[in-house]
Design a protein around this motif. Structure first.
Motif, PDB file in Angstrom:
ATOM      1  N   SER A   1      31.719 131.744  -6.647  1.00  0.00           N
ATOM      2  CA  SER A   1      32.537 131.000  -7.603  1.00  0.00           C
ATOM      3  C   SER A   1      32.423 129.489  -7.400  1.00  0.00           C
ATOM      4  N   SER A   2      32.181 129.047  -6.177  1.00  0.00           N
ATOM      5  CA  SER A   2      32.025 127.606  -5.934  1.00  0.00           C
ATOM      6  C   SER A   2      30.570 127.237  -5.641  1.00  0.00           C
ATOM      7  N   HIS A   3      29.670 128.221  -5.739  1.00  0.00           N
ATOM      8  CA  HIS A   3      28.233 127.987  -5.550  1.00  0.00           C
ATOM      9  C   HIS A   3      27.919 127.460  -4.150  1.00  0.00           C
ATOM     10  N   GLN A   4      28.565 128.054  -3.127  1.00  0.00           N
ATOM     11  CA  GLN A   4      28.329 127.677  -1.741  1.00  0.00           C
ATOM     12  C   GLN A   4      27.922 128.911  -0.935  1.00  0.00           C
ATOM     13  N   PHE A   5      26.896 128.743  -0.109  1.00  0.00           N
ATOM     14  CA  PHE A   5      26.374 129.846   0.681  1.00  0.00           C
ATOM     15  C   PHE A   5      25.934 129.306   2.035  1.00  0.00           C
ATOM     16  N   LEU A   6      26.134 130.108   3.084  1.00  0.00           N
ATOM     17  CA  LEU A   6      25.801 129.685   4.431  1.00  0.00           C
ATOM     18  C   LEU A   6      25.435 130.922   5.246  1.00  0.00           C
ATOM     19  N   ILE A   7      24.343 130.834   5.987  1.00  0.00           N
ATOM     20  CA  ILE A   7      23.958 131.865   6.945  1.00  0.00           C
ATOM     21  C   ILE A   7      23.831 131.173   8.290  1.00  0.00           C
ATOM     22  N   VAL A   8      24.554 131.694   9.292  1.00  0.00           N
ATOM     23  CA  VAL A   8      24.568 131.050  10.601  1.00  0.00           C
ATOM     24  C   VAL A   8      24.208 132.057  11.681  1.00  0.00           C
ATOM     25  N   TYR A   9      23.315 131.634  12.545  1.00  0.00           N
ATOM     26  CA  TYR A   9      22.887 132.445  13.682  1.00  0.00           C
ATOM     27  C   TYR A   9      23.543 131.879  14.937  1.00  0.00           C
TER      28      TYR A   9
END
Length: 163
Positions: free
Chosen positions: A77-85
Motif C-alpha cells: 500500500s505504501s510501495h515499500q519493501f525490504l529484505i534483510v539478512y
C-alpha cells in the motif's frame, strides 16, 4: 542507490519502523525455507529487531541450530519493501519480556509470566530495499506512460544496505 553505514541504518530504521510486520525466515539452507509472519515488538536504535516467540516453536529450534536468518518486509500500500539478512539469538530476559508485553500478546501466550515466551533478537548485516512511497501518484502516472508507450521510466529508489 546503495547505502552504507549511517545512511543504510537510517533507511533500515525508517522502513522497519513503518512496516512493523515481517516474514521471519530460518533454516535458510533447507527447502522450503521455514517462514512465519512476525510482528515487531521493538526496533532498537542499533537496528536490532525484537520479537516474541514460543520457546518450542519451529523457528526457535531452527535458530538454535543455525542463527542465520532473514526477514522480508512488504507494504504494497505504501510501495515499500525490504529484505534483510542477519543473525538471530534467543533471549529469556524476563524483565524485557515484561517491558514489551501487551494485551495483544494474550493471543499467543497465557500472560507476561508465561515461561514459554522467548525474545528473538535479530541483528541485521545487510539488505535490499525498494522505496517508491514518496512519489506513489507520480509512479502510477509513469507506469501508465510505460504501459502506453513501452518507454521505461524511473519509478523510485532501490539499493543495497550494508549495515
Amino acid at each position: 542507490m546503495n547505502l552504507t553505514q549511517r545512511e543504510a541504518r537510517e533507511k533500515y530504521l525508517e522502513l522497519t519502523r513503518e512496516i512493523q510486520t515481517g516474514i521471519l525466515q530460518t533454516a535458510l539452507d533447507k527447502f522450503p525455507i521455514h517462514s512465519i509472519p512476525m510482528t515487531l515488538k521493538r526496533v532498537e536504535d542499533d537496528g536490532t529487531i525484537l520479537f516474541f516467540s514460543k520457546k518450542d516453536s519451529e523457528h526457535n529450534q531452527n535458530i538454535q541450530i543455525d542463527a542465520e536468518s532473514q526477514i522480508v518486509f512488504s507494504d504494497p500500500s505504501s510501495h515499500q519493501f525490504l529484505i534483510v539478512y542477519g543473525e538471530t539469538i534467543i533471549s529469556h530476559d524476563r524483565e524485557l519480556i515484561k517491558e514489551l508485553y501487551s494485551n495483544i500478546d494474550n493471543n499467543w501466550f497465557e500472560n507476561e509470566e508465561d515461561t514459554s515466551i522467548t525474545i528473538l533478537k535479530f541483528q541485521p548485516f545487510e539488505g535490499q530495499y525498494w522505496d517508491t512511497k514518496s512519489n506513489a501518484l507520480s509512479n502510477m502516472i509513469k507506469l501508465g506512460f510505460t504501459a502506453l508507450t513501452g518507454t521505461p521510466t524511473d519509478i523510485g529508489t532501490k539499493g543495497k544496505l550494508t549495515l
